[in-house]
Each structure stands twice: as structure tokens, then as C-alpha cells.
Design an enzyme around this catalytic site. Structure first.
Site, PDB file in Angstrom:
ATOM      1  N   ASP A 172      38.430  49.777  39.454  1.00 58.13           N
ATOM      2  CA  ASP A 172      38.025  48.468  39.970  1.00 58.13           C
ATOM      3  C   ASP A 172      39.282  47.679  40.314  1.00 58.13           C
ATOM      4  O   ASP A 172      40.117  47.417  39.446  1.00 58.13           O
ATOM      5  CB  ASP A 172      37.199  47.738  38.908  1.00 58.13           C
ATOM      6  CG  ASP A 172      36.764  46.341  39.344  1.00 58.13           C
ATOM      7  OD1 ASP A 172      36.899  46.016  40.549  1.00 58.13           O
ATOM      8  OD2 ASP A 172      36.302  45.571  38.490  1.00 58.13           O
ATOM      9  N   ASP A 188      40.334  44.080  41.809  1.00 56.88           N
ATOM     10  CA  ASP A 188      39.720  42.767  41.986  1.00 56.88           C
ATOM     11  C   ASP A 188      40.792  41.739  42.314  1.00 56.88           C
ATOM     12  O   ASP A 188      41.838  41.698  41.663  1.00 56.88           O
ATOM     13  CB  ASP A 188      38.995  42.369  40.697  1.00 56.88           C
ATOM     14  CG  ASP A 188      38.038  41.207  40.882  1.00 56.88           C
ATOM     15  OD1 ASP A 188      38.397  40.256  41.601  1.00 56.88           O
ATOM     16  OD2 ASP A 188      36.937  41.245  40.311  1.00 56.88           O
ATOM     17  N   ASP A 217      41.569  47.241  36.964  1.00 55.89           N
ATOM     18  CA  ASP A 217      40.988  46.680  35.741  1.00 55.89           C
ATOM     19  C   ASP A 217      40.900  47.818  34.728  1.00 55.89           C
ATOM     20  O   ASP A 217      40.034  48.689  34.826  1.00 55.89           O
ATOM     21  CB  ASP A 217      39.606  46.096  36.038  1.00 55.89           C
ATOM     22  CG  ASP A 217      38.989  45.381  34.841  1.00 55.89           C
ATOM     23  OD1 ASP A 217      39.314  45.758  33.696  1.00 55.89           O
ATOM     24  OD2 ASP A 217      38.175  44.465  35.041  1.00 55.89           O
TER      25      ASP A 217
END
Length: 312
Positions: free
Chosen positions: A88, A90, A215
Site C-alpha cells: 500500500d 499512500d 505502509d
């Protein structure tokens, strides 16, 4: 709620969910009224779509893991069979000027996230020999990368943590690194790896070149819930859009444009707080109480972000 009506229409007429092995996945949903519904299982994508139309959730997720009994509420009894490796990226985690300036979706911040995703793909494919199964625009401020190579499915949390440390260059020894991928053990030596580990060479002059901003919690969690590709992001109204690696080379504006779910019509919005700055393709300059007629996708985005209310 007007937004819920738009979501239901999307799931009835346009949604194309992109998920493998549906019958082995746990699904979870967050209703518009709040809370979380977990441990749902479906036999097919079509059954899942019918559920989405009937219940119209605000958020839809599926497990990275495969289970013998995905609808079992006790995690110990689900029968874990393995899990995809999920990454992930972000904008919230990127220390760039564009991402610091705005917590809303801005094209500039998404381009920074897109560059980080391309760095991740380069490391996965060139350094680790892994092939992404799926690349997804999250529908908000980042991207998800799913890897389902057979050798990664059985990796436990500890091995995934080792991989995270490698990607984030935590305690990194540039002369040698060992990563266990199932039965395969990859020894990465600066002088031996094809391309001589470009990240290492660049990192001598710029330490940021070594680090991929993922992440870490998402990647090391072997039971992780991740947003369902093809569903709507309940924070934005944009689709969680599956992409090709070629798509990821394009400007983020083109990616967001493809993710717009509500392309027709305009809606009237009364702003409930001040908003001045870039939002999606536009720049908004509005004070609390102002009323504006905006494209449907932008009006829905602003209501989901609690900046305004749509009304007739």
C-alpha cells in the site's frame, strides 16, 4: 441519502469487481450508517455484486488471505491457506511538498505516489523476481500492489517483515542481503546482481533512493483486509481502479479521470466548512454556507469528505 442512491446505481449497472478465488476470501463491508460487517463469504463474483446492489455499502474489502472457511468468525478456525503479498502506497505517508499541502486528493500528490509505486514495481520485478498480479488505484490518495506468486503465499508475518525492512532500507547492509521467498533463497550482492542494485548505487548519493515508502503494517499482516478492486471508495466516490504497468506510467490525472464513476449531471452543494485549494481536477474557493453547482463526481466527493451537503 443521495450519495447512497448513486452508489447503488453504480453497483447495479457498472461495477466490475476484480478478485481471484472469491469462494476462499473473507469479505467485509462498512455501511453508510457506520460500523463494520465482517466474515462474509460468496460463491461467485455475481453473488457478490447482487449483495452490493442490495446492501449498498460505503466501503467494500476482501481478505489478502485464502481460507477453508472464510465466513467463520473465529480467526483461529478459519483455516488459513496462505495470503497474497499486499503493498500500500499512500500519499498520507509521503513527505513531499504536494502531499503535505493537501489532505484531499490532488493530482500533484498522486503523481508523487505514482512515482513511488513505480519504484516499488522496479524493486519487485528486477531485484526480487516477483510479478505483480494486480495494480490498483485506491480511489483516494494512493495505489495497491497485489503479488500472488506461489512462493510468497505461504510467507508468515516474520518473513514479510524482513521484506518490508528490505524495501524500506531499515538496517540495510549494502554488501549483502538475504530474503527467503518460500523454498527460494535470493542472495543479493551488490557486485553480483544484474544491474548492480541500482538503488544501492543511487543511495550512496541520495539515501531516499534506497527507500520505498510502503505502509509496513499492510504488507506484514497475513490476514489483511484490502479494498475490493472495482468497488467505490467511500471517502471519495472514485472507483478502486485496476491498472496495468503501462497505466502507471501515465500522469495521475489520466488515472483519476478513468476512476470517475459519476460522469453525468451536476449537483448543488452547500459548503459546511471553508475549502480553498486543489481538489481532483479543480481548484475550490468556497466559504462555509456558500452554495455551488458542481459536477456530480465532485459534489459527491465533497459530501463524502464532509465539506458540504448535496441538496435538491
Amino acid at each position: 441519502m443521495i450519495v447512497e442512491v448513486f452508489f447503488r446505481n453504480y453497483y447495479r449497472n457498472y461495477a466490475k469487481f476484480d478478485v481471484d478465488a472469491v469462494e476462499k476470501r473473507e469479505f467485509a463491508f462498512q455501511p453508510f450508517g457506520g460500523g463494520m460487517v465482517r466474515h462474509k463469504a460468496f460463491k461467485s463474483v455475481e453473488e457478490l455484486r447482487r449483495f452490493a446492489v442490495e446492501k449498498t455499502p460505503r466501503h467494500m474489502y476482501h481478505s489478502s488471505a485464502y481460507y477453508e472457511r472464510p465466513d467463520e468468525g473465529d480467526m483461529e478456525r478459519k483455516g488459513w491457506l496462505g495470503a497474497d503479498l499486499i503493498f500500500d502506497i499512500d500519499g498520507d505517508h509521503l513527505d513531499t511538498e504536494a502531499c503535505r499541502e493537501s489532505k484531499l486528493v490532488s493530482i500533484a500528490c498522486l503523481n508523487d505516489a505514482r512515482e513511488e509505486a513505480n519504484k516499488l514495481l522496479d524493486v519487485l520485478t528486477r531485484e526480487l523476481g516477483l510479478k505483480p498480479r494486480r495494480i490498483v488505484f485506491s480511489g483516494n490518495r494512493g495505489f495497491h500492489v497485489h503479488v500472488a506468486d506461489e512462493e510468497v503465499l505461504a510467507l508468515g508475518a516474520r518473513e514479510r517483515r524482513e521484506l518490508v525492512n528490505y524495501l524500506k532500507a531499515a538496517g540495510f547492509d549494502p554488501t549483502r542481503f538475504a530474503a527467503k521467498l518460500g523454498r527460494r533463497k535470493v542472495l543479493l550482492y551488490e557486485e553480483e546482481v544484474e544491474g548492480n542494485l541500482l538503488r544501492i548505487r543511487q543511495g550512496v548519493e541520495d539515501p531516499r533512493a534506497l527507500k520505498v515508502e510502503i505502509d509496513e503494517v499492510v504488507t506484514q499482516d497475513i490476514h489483511r483486509l484490502i479494498r475490493l478492486p472495482g468497488s467505490l471508495n467511500g471517502k471519495t466516490g472514485l472507483a478502486a481502479l485496476p491498472l496495468t504497468q503501462q497505466d502507471l506510467e501515465k500522469d495521475a490525472g489520466e488515472i483519476v479521470e478513468k476512476a470517475v464513476a459519476f460522469r453525468k449531471g451536476n449537483l448543488k452543494v452547500r459548503f459546511t466548512k471553508d475549502l480553498r485549494g486543489p481538489v481532483l481536477f479543480d481548484r475550490i474557493d468556497a466559504g462555509e454556507g456558500d452554495v455551488k453547482v458542481l459536477p456530480a463526481y465532485l459534489a459527491i466527493y465533497l459530501e463524502l469528505q464532509d465539506f458540504g451537503k448535496i441538496y435538491d
